[in-house]
Design an enzyme around this catalytic site. Sequence first.
Site, PDB file in Angstrom:
ATOM      1  N   TYR A   1      63.187  41.184  46.078  1.00  0.00           N
ATOM      2  CA  TYR A   1      63.196  40.258  45.054  1.00  0.00           C
ATOM      3  C   TYR A   1      63.129  39.007  45.969  1.00  0.00           C
ATOM      4  CZ  TYR A   1      63.822  41.749  40.231  1.00  0.00           C
ATOM      5  OH  TYR A   1      63.557  42.004  38.847  1.00  0.00           O
TER       6      TYR A   1
ATOM      7  N   GLU B   1      62.870  35.203  44.135  1.00  0.00           N
ATOM      8  CA  GLU B   1      62.712  34.040  43.488  1.00  0.00           C
ATOM      9  C   GLU B   1      63.052  32.809  44.232  1.00  0.00           C
ATOM     10  OE1 GLU B   1      63.849  37.051  40.046  1.00  0.00           O
ATOM     11  OE2 GLU B   1      64.252  36.803  42.119  1.00  0.00           O
TER      12      GLU B   1
ATOM     13  N   ASP C   1      39.718  24.594  36.748  1.00  0.00           N
ATOM     14  CA  ASP C   1      39.919  25.833  37.136  1.00  0.00           C
ATOM     15  C   ASP C   1      38.882  26.702  37.801  1.00  0.00           C
ATOM     16  OD1 ASP C   1      40.176  28.868  36.761  1.00  0.00           O
ATOM     17  OD2 ASP C   1      40.944  28.738  34.637  1.00  0.00           O
TER      18      ASP C   1
ATOM     19  N   THR D   1      42.001  32.281  40.647  1.00  0.00           N
ATOM     20  CA  THR D   1      42.226  33.680  40.819  1.00  0.00           C
ATOM     21  C   THR D   1      41.962  33.902  42.231  1.00  0.00           C
ATOM     22  OG1 THR D   1      40.198  34.449  39.784  1.00  0.00           O
ATOM     23  CG2 THR D   1      42.223  34.722  38.506  1.00  0.00           C
TER      24      THR D   1
ATOM     25  N   LYS E   1      37.777  38.138  41.862  1.00  0.00           N
ATOM     26  CA  LYS E   1      36.424  37.806  41.480  1.00  0.00           C
ATOM     27  C   LYS E   1      35.704  37.327  42.961  1.00  0.00           C
ATOM     28  CE  LYS E   1      37.930  35.744  37.163  1.00  0.00           C
ATOM     29  NZ  LYS E   1      39.498  35.682  37.120  1.00  0.00           N
TER      30      LYS E   1
ATOM     31  N   ARG F   1      44.174  41.038  42.812  1.00  0.00           N
ATOM     32  CA  ARG F   1      44.233  40.590  41.639  1.00  0.00           C
ATOM     33  C   ARG F   1      45.618  39.602  41.513  1.00  0.00           C
ATOM     34  NH1 ARG F   1      41.172  42.190  37.872  1.00  0.00           N
ATOM     35  NH2 ARG F   1      42.191  41.189  36.489  1.00  0.00           N
TER      36      ARG F   1
END
Length: 462
Positions: free
Chosen positions: A49, A51, A226, A255, A258, A264
């Site tokens: 973790y 954060e 984008d 992203t 692509k 991903r």
Amino acid sequence: MIESVEPRIAGAIRSELADQRDSLKLIASENYASPAVLLTMGNWLSDKYAEGTIGHRFYAGCQNVDTVESVAAEHARELFGAEYAYVQPHSGIDANLVAFWSILANRVETPALAEHGVKSVYDLSEDDWEVLRKKFGEQRAVGMSLDAGGHLTHGFRPNISGKMFHQRSYGTDPETELLDYDEVARVVREFKPLVLIAGYSAYPRRINFAKMAEIAHENGAVLMVDMAHFAGLVAGKVFTGDEDPVPHADIVTTTTHKSLRGPRGGMVLATEEFAADVDRGCPMVLGGPLGHVMAAKAVALAEARRPEFRTYAQHIADNAHALADGFLKRGAKLVTGGTDNHLVLLDTTAYGLTGRQAESALLDSGIVTNRNSVPNDPNGAWYTSGVRLGTPALTSRGLGIDDFDRVAELIVGVLSQTEATPTRSGAPGKAKYSIAPGVAEATHKAAEELLGNHPLYPGLEL
């Protein structure tokens, strides 16, 4: 190992590799990540973790995640020439949400706090907080319409972006199907949005981002781009100057799969003005960052900085031209009449088919595509009247110009021998279809022969 725990999952993994090896993969938003990228995702960074941000985590023991995130952000800044890079977003929609809320924080929250003489929303009175919440809810955004090639996250009503903002769309010229910058300027001038969104999911042309920036800034709007679909063409210097969004936009999202050929995930690039706000993506919008995926992003971005990636990116564009030319010389109808990026949008109404029927018939024949709306689509966003095709994945496998001409030949061959099946009432059907006997089998065999010269992950056996 997987087989001993859950054999059905092991079987699905094997089947997916087999399907990808044997099919012509033409979905414009898909690619093949390198083995190095894929293997990087399968490690124990997944168990941590983290954060927060680099050096400011809410958990102890995050020094290795700090290293991973720092390296990935460094590669992103250097690759795209960005002032700031944020590599935590889990997906493209997450990246867009971070961007939207960063703009709201920068242009709405910060001025409101200054007006009330406080530094944090926690210091606002309940009445002042209600005023701020109302200001948040009254903001406006303008983006490309879905049928013109925009994306769901650019203000489409069923998506959260369409619920966050009062929204208007700009489309394309009815005759040319090309972006009309004068019309964009008119919409922005009249609607006065906080955000002008540029970029696309299914527009087969390039955009002049210098013009979009001029339109946005002259009207007091933030330009958000984008570039999820064409990030690889920006990284590979196929798009430069006014066609490179990074020097012109305030915030750029993408992203990392692509055309960028990574894992991903998502990413945000920003000017220094928005850096501190974007850096609040976790916990503002995101949960714990995925350390193993950020590591894979770092590897993919490092790959994209190599000279050979520029060659690959240029081949993507060259192959798209060849695919479009292959269609046109065989009488097919293309939206905008061609392409100058990585995708082609084929109008299927010339074959008497909906996009859904064409997509299904092609899948039966070993060709993987996705149906897509065309401008002013009479069949709506579900059945559609088009099929979107992209060249990044098959370019990764090594297919060239002659191969893509053959791909166009195979697709036209299938669609010209497919018929829509009427409903029971005799009305035209939008989903059912029939392919002439033997066509699907012959096309699938031809696809396998074409791919046989370009093996996927050679030497890998599962």
